[in-house]
Design a protein around this motif. Structure first.
Motif, mmCIF file in Angstrom:
data_model
loop_
_atom_site.group_PDB
_atom_site.id
_atom_site.type_symbol
_atom_site.label_atom_id
_atom_site.label_comp_id
_atom_site.label_asym_id
_atom_site.label_seq_id
_atom_site.Cartn_x
_atom_site.Cartn_y
_atom_site.Cartn_z
ATOM 1 N N CYS A 204 0.838 -1.202 0.000
ATOM 2 C CA CYS A 204 0.000 0.000 0.000
ATOM 3 C C CYS A 204 0.874 1.254 0.000
ATOM 4 C CB CYS A 204 -0.912 -0.026 1.226
ATOM 5 S SG CYS A 204 -1.842 1.484 1.453
ATOM 6 N N ALA B 71 0.046 4.193 0.555
ATOM 7 C CA ALA B 71 -0.354 5.152 1.581
ATOM 8 C C ALA B 71 0.316 4.859 2.920
ATOM 9 C CB ALA B 71 -1.866 5.155 1.729
ATOM 10 N N CYS B 72 0.513 3.581 3.237
ATOM 11 C CA CYS B 72 1.043 3.251 4.568
ATOM 12 C C CYS B 72 2.307 2.405 4.466
ATOM 13 C CB CYS B 72 -0.010 2.508 5.379
ATOM 14 S SG CYS B 72 -0.438 0.903 4.680
ATOM 15 N N GLY C 54 -0.617 -1.094 7.000
ATOM 16 C CA GLY C 54 -2.065 -1.197 7.209
ATOM 17 C C GLY C 54 -2.693 0.160 7.472
ATOM 18 N N CYS C 55 -3.715 0.504 6.680
ATOM 19 C CA CYS C 55 -4.395 1.784 6.879
ATOM 20 C C CYS C 55 -5.782 1.697 6.250
ATOM 21 C CB CYS C 55 -3.595 2.929 6.242
ATOM 22 S SG CYS C 55 -3.570 2.885 4.439
ATOM 23 N N CYS D 140 -5.973 0.591 2.419
ATOM 24 C CA CYS D 140 -5.791 -0.829 2.095
ATOM 25 C C CYS D 140 -6.617 -1.712 3.010
ATOM 26 C CB CYS D 140 -4.314 -1.199 2.167
ATOM 27 S SG CYS D 140 -3.568 -0.849 3.772
HETATM 28 ZN ZN ZN Z 1 -2.402 1.112 3.594
#
Ligand code: ZN
Lengths: 783, 339
Positions: B263, B265-266, B270-271, B274
């Motif tokens: 992902c 974004a993270c 984990g965020c 995703c």
């Molecule tokens: Zn994420």
């Protein structure tokens, strides 16, 4: 498919594996775990309690005030429920509690304080249907216990997404097998034991299969002295954890076996089967039956039914009929466990608009060997639950069982195909664990793996167990290919480059439109292609012109008060008459604009610049006054090679009104193919001039209806080696010009490549031009 | 005479001190050097001098003239500079006022990102193929190993024109058309519109875009599939991105997989983006099913290949953080201007 992990654990020991690790491992070996959850995940601060007192609400007839003991503490709760009495045990969501769909906070209900809520089953997420009243727990319920513990909502449940090629994995046993293989652990399924209690099934029922192609196998057993009762708690819980509502022991057994074995089953009330007969046949045209969901259905000969001596009693593999449903008083039942043709079930289910857990399994194609095993398992459970006695004997009407497939097994091929170096031993172990029988140069495929047909399928089995991510990444080095875009694709880029640099924004619109678009455009209906099953009339035909789409985009922007809007689309249109019944798909370039200082000449300028970017500087242009989409006096057609290449102009006010655009809008539609055909993109350098130019102005008075294009055509035709260029710089109508005439002024530039021009040379050309103009257009020199 | 000249020089020096403009300087020049100026007059009166006196006085006159001329020039330069400075000072503007912009259009964001993807594949030697959107059932399904009655048809709700003609549900039929008409080596991508009868909402559209990829040659392996798509992901999402190939099923590839990237974004921890997985699915792929090769007349014992399909809208939504698919087809300038 939802499966509680403890059920898997019955077949393969996974107690030491964390749910997270389990999900990750199964996902990577091919059984995608979407998530692992507990039914109690979203239930916080809900406890068991007992209602001590129920009082009337002082100000509301429909509410009562309850005193509830939640284990050493008494809370006051106001409720509108009516199904409880003093002394009942209930689930209490205390102040600050969380339920799947809401949070509970203390509050005032008509002036009386309430410190929580007594929950119904649906509020706890235990059922999807709306529950009648609050949930009443057994009278011996201990108080103050977390409801998740009390109702055992802490079970880890895996939600699998099973691909359509693996119907064997739509079962606990199938997933347990995959689990065992993934973790390299032991796995075994016990053969069910049925205790028969005498009698002969043949005295109860006879079975005839009239369409063995649609029903290759039909097995059944009879259970007598049936005692319909609720299922035991363990079975209820497994079903509920798996997302299946518990009904009664017999129905629950059929569902339990379906989940466990992946084989759908059905139970008939034997008493209702007329003539003591089951006939598996196609429905007669127009035959009717009411299915268990209460729907009356009219059948046709494509639908396979289970019938008794007189009428259909079930839609084969889809749903049973009301007429043979298990009742509380049912004494004797017939358990059906059959194998139906997947394609036929799929077609019938689709026609009936009825997709069930059963049809979803059949339509993917089930193992013909599953039917008797599942039937025995169901009867084993009947004995275990004391739900009845099994009449001796099984009826098994079975078409010849196809031999197991034997396919070539070549480790070298598999390694070459995957780009790996996996040893034969690993492959053999993996395949053996998956219940393949490995031989020297072949493997025998287990009957539940209809998806395995050849070497590539074996390669996938090996690869997913070896680990896709352990396959080394390589960059394909083959014959070098020369990548790139085609001429057409480069032309599309050129259009986008040109128009965006001129300030136009690219839009993308739907290819399907409403047939009403033609009315909105003032056009007669075209012979368009219709979608047989559209989402709605709005999107029911394939567009034959993209003007409507562009005007809709203008309308959206007008609606949002965007002031100056210039758009274009490289739009595909679809017309009847392509090869093999397909469409003629053609691209058109649609340019659309409105805004300050925008007029006919703005859209014409854009078209001209687009043409110039394709090296097209000469074209014919004619006014078009009869195009219903456009303004009769401000519209033109441009032709290239005598073919209609573009129409451009101001949109007709009545069309604009239909699109609710209250501004003058201008649109051009250009034939992409023709533009491509006429392009001249080869560029050649011309030396810069060495000698000076001579510029002369030419101011003419011509009749009003002479358009400048005809003047220019004449200027172009006058033979001269020295006329370099000319440009219009003024058009004037008014006081200083006679009524019915206008003044038109050009600036002409003359130049020779090899010398400085003399006045005489220039004058002679100017004279020729003027005399031509006088003669052909009745032009006069303006003095 | 000599005294007179010295006095003129002194007078000139004094007068120069008070000059502040070019105009005054000109009057000064006329006063001293003009035809009727004091130095000219002094010169005229030289006629009365003796021959012995003349050279010395003549020289003195010239000296004074040179002196005055030089002073005028110096002062003139200085005044010019001062005047220019003053003018420049007057021309000072507010440089924070908005600039005058020429109108500029933009490509649709779907086109912009598609261009980026195609450029990556062209760089790897792919050509771009195209095929019809209104397609035969044969190309869209049957030749892709999805015969009538196949359950995979249910996962792609199809718009039909009639029994044998439909709106293509995927760009995969272009694979078949390319293989029918070309001999390996084949290395193409095929971007285009596809249709599914999904009602419109924030994440569904009855029309969207896919990019199909196909490579067929002798000795193509699943490792090649991984390598090619790894390289693609690194070019598109950056060198630090991680990829994960996850088993999946498509009827026209075997083995099949879905490709997840860590992902962005993270970075995989984990965020929300995703859904706490750390991975985001970006495309489906697989080795071309031998049956599909055979259907197209390609000998599967000699040739192998891989194919992949990328959803354009989802790629663009991730790229720009767009959360509503409908925006792509509304064509609101307030949206289009942002990319
Ligand atoms: Zn994420």
């Amino acid at each position: 498919m939802r499966v509680p992990l403890s059920w898997i654990n019955d077949y393969v020991d996974i107690e030491d594996i964390s749910p997270r690790d389990y999900a990750a491992a199964l996902t990577m070996s091919g059984s995608m775990v979407e998530r692992i959850e507990c039914r109690g995940d979203n239930i916080i601060n809900v406890v068991t309690g007992r209602i001590l007192k129920i009082k009337r609400h002082p100000d509301a007839d429909k509410l009562v005030v309850c005193e509830v003991d939640v284990g050493g503490e008494t809370v006051q709760i106001v409720t509108g429920a009516t199904n409880m009495k003093e002394g009942d045990c209930v689930a209490v969501a205390k102040d600050g509690a969380t339920l799947p769909d809401k949070k509970i906070k203390k509050g005032m209900l008509r002036g009386v304080e309430s410190f929580g809520m007594m929950c119904s089953e649906d509020e706890l997420g235990l059922t999807k249907e709306r529950a009648e009243g609050i949930m009443i727990l057994p009278p011996d319920t201990p108080l103050g216990v977390d409801i998740r513990d009390y109702l055992e909502l802490n079970e880890n449940i895996a939600e699998f997404e099973i691909t359509s090629n693996r119907p064997d994995c739509l079962s606990v046993i199938g997933l347990a097998r995959e689990t065992a293989v993934t973790f390299g652990r032991g796995f075994s399924v016990k053969t069910p034991k049925v205790t028969e209690s005498g009698g002969d099934i043949k005295d109860f029922i006879s079975v005839e299969v009239l369409d063995p192609d649609l029903c290759p196998r039909y097995c059944c057993r009879v259970v007598k002295n049936v005692r319909i009762a609720p299922s035991p708690a363990w079975m209820k819980k497994r079903l509920e954890d798996s997302g299946v509502r518990s009904i009664n022991n017999i129905v629950d057994i059929t569902n339990y076996v379906m989940l466990e074995y992946g084989q759908p089953m059905h139970a008939f009330d034997l008493k209702t089967l007329e003539g003591g007969k089951i006939i598996v046949r196609r429905a007669a045209e127009g035959e009717r039956m009411t299915t268990l969901d209460g729907e009356k259905r009219e059948l046709d000969t494509d639908t396979l039914v289970i019938a008794d001596g007189r009428r259909p009693v079930a839609l084969a593999g889809i749903m049973g009929g009301e007429n043979s449903e298990i009742q509380d008083t049912t004494a004797t039942i017939l358990f059906e466990s059959a194998n139906f043709n997947g394609i036929s079930v799929r077609a019938s289910a689709k026609k009936a608009g009825l997709r069930t857990e059963s049809s979803a399994r059949f339509e993917k194609g089930l193992d013909i060997n599953l039917a008797p095993a599942a039937l025995d398992r169901a009867c084993e459970l009947v004995c275990e639950l004391g739900a009845g006695e099994i009449v001796s004997g099984v009826i098994d009407v079975c078409a010849p069982i196809p031999q197991k497939k034997e396919i070539a097994f070549d480790p070298d091929y598999i390694n070459k195909f995957l780009g790996t170096d996996i040893d034969r031993e690993f492959m053999e172990n993996a395949l053996t664990a998956l219940e393949f029988e490995v031989r020297e140069k072949s493997v025998v495929v287990p009957s539940f793996r209809a998806d395995i047909e050849g070497g590539a399928d074996l390669a996938e089995e090996i690869a997913r167990l070896y680990g896709y991510n352990k396959i080394p990444s390589t960059l394909y080095i083959g014959a070098a290919t020369l990548g790139g875009k085609s001429e057409k694709q480069r032309a599309e880029d050129l259009i986008r480059d040109t128009l965006t640099s001129l300030g136009f924004y690219e839009i993308i619109t739907y290819s399907f439109v409403s047939p009403k678009i033609y009315d909105k455009l003032n056009l007669p209906k075209d012979d368009y292609i219709e979608i047989a099953n559209p989402l709605g009339e709005e999107q029911s035909i394939m567009r034959t012109t993209a003007i409507g789409s562009a005007l809709e985009a203008l309308a959206v922007n007008y609606n949002h008060r965007n002031e100056n809007v210039s758009l274009f689309e490289l739009a595909t249109t679809y017309k009847k008459g392509g090869e093999k019944g397909l469409a003629i798909e053609k691209q058109e370039i649609v340019i659309a604009m409105y805004g300050d200082d925008t007029d006919y000449y703005s859209i014409k300028g854009a078209v001209e610049q687009l043409f110039e970017s394709f090296g097209i500087n000469n074209y014919d242009i004619e006014p078009e006054s009869n195009n219903p989409v456009f303004h009769p006096g401000q519209t033109a057609v441009i032709s290239l090679r005598r073919k209609r290449a573009a129409v451009l102009g101001r949109i007709h006010p009545s069309v604009l009104k239909n699109f609710e655009i209250n501004k003058q809008a201008y649109v051009a539609v250009i034939d992409f193919d023709l533009l491509l055909e006429c392009k001249k993109l080869e560029k050649k350098y011309k030396p810069l001039p060495k000698y000076p130019a001579v510029t002369r102005d030419l101011a003419l008075v011509v009749p009003d209806d002479v358009n400048v294009r005809s003047i220019e055509d004449i200027v172009k035709k006058v033979k001269s080696d020295i006329t370099e260029s000319f440009s219009l710089f003024d058009v004037y109508k008014g006081k200083q010009v006679e009524e019915g005439f206008k003044s038109v002024a050009y600036s002409l530039t003359f130049r020779a490549l090899d010398r400085t021009l003399t006045d005489d040379e220039v004058n002679s050309v100017m004279d020729k031009i003027l005399s031509e103009l006088k003669q052909k257009l009745n032009a006069k020199l303006r003095l | 005479m000599k005294d007179r000249l010295i006095k003129i020089k002194e007078q000139a020096s004094a007068a120069l001190q008070n000059i502040t403009s070019k105009q005054e300087l000109e009057s000064f020049r006329i006063e001293f050097l003009g035809k009727k100026g004091c130095l000219t007059e002094a010169l005229r009166s030289m006629g009365g001098l003796s021959a012995e006196e003349r050279p010395a006085i003549g020289k003195l006159v010239n000296d004074v003239r040179s002196f005055i001329e030089a002073e005028i020039e110096t002062l003139s330069d200085r005044l010019d500079k001062e005047e220019l400075l003053k003018k420049l000072e007057q021309e000072k503007i507010d440089i924070t006022m908005p600039g005058k912009k020429r109108p500029l259009g933009k490509r649709h964001p779907l086109t912009t990102v598609l261009d980026e993807l195609t450029d990556i594949f062209i760089g790897m030697g792919f050509t771009i193929a195209e095929g019809p959107e209104i397609e035969l059932d044969y190309y869209n399904f049957e030749a892709l190993n999805i015969p009538k009655g196949h359950p995979a048809r249910d996962t792609q709700d199809t718009f039909y024109i009639n029994d044998s003609v439909l709106l293509r549900t995927q760009t995969s039929p272009v694979q078949i058309r390319v293989m029918e008409n070309n001999k390996p080596p084949i290395k193409i991508i095929a971007p285009g519109r596809v249709y599914r009868s999904d009602a419109v909402d924030a994440t569904h559209s009855p029309l969207f875009h896919q990019i199909e990829g196909l490579v067929v040659d002798k000795g193509i392996t699943m490792g090649d599939l991984k390598g090619t798509l790894d390289a693609f992901c690194k070019k598109l999402y950056g060198e630090s991105i991680k990829t994960r190939f996850r088993p999946h099923h498509f009827p026209f590839t075997e083995p099949s997989c879905e490709l997840d990237i860590s992902c962005p974004a993270c970075n995989g921890s984990g965020c929300r983006v995703c859904k706490d997985e750390g991975w985001i699915e970006i495309l489906g792929a697989g080795m071309v099913h031998p049956k599909v090769l055979e259907i197209c007349g390609i000998d599967s014992s000699v040739y192998s290949g891989f194919a992949f399909g990328i959803g354009l809208e989802r790629t663009v939504m991730r790229r720009f953080g767009i959360d509503d698919l409908r925006l792509f087809y509304e064509n609101d300038l307030r949206f289009l201007r942002q990319f």
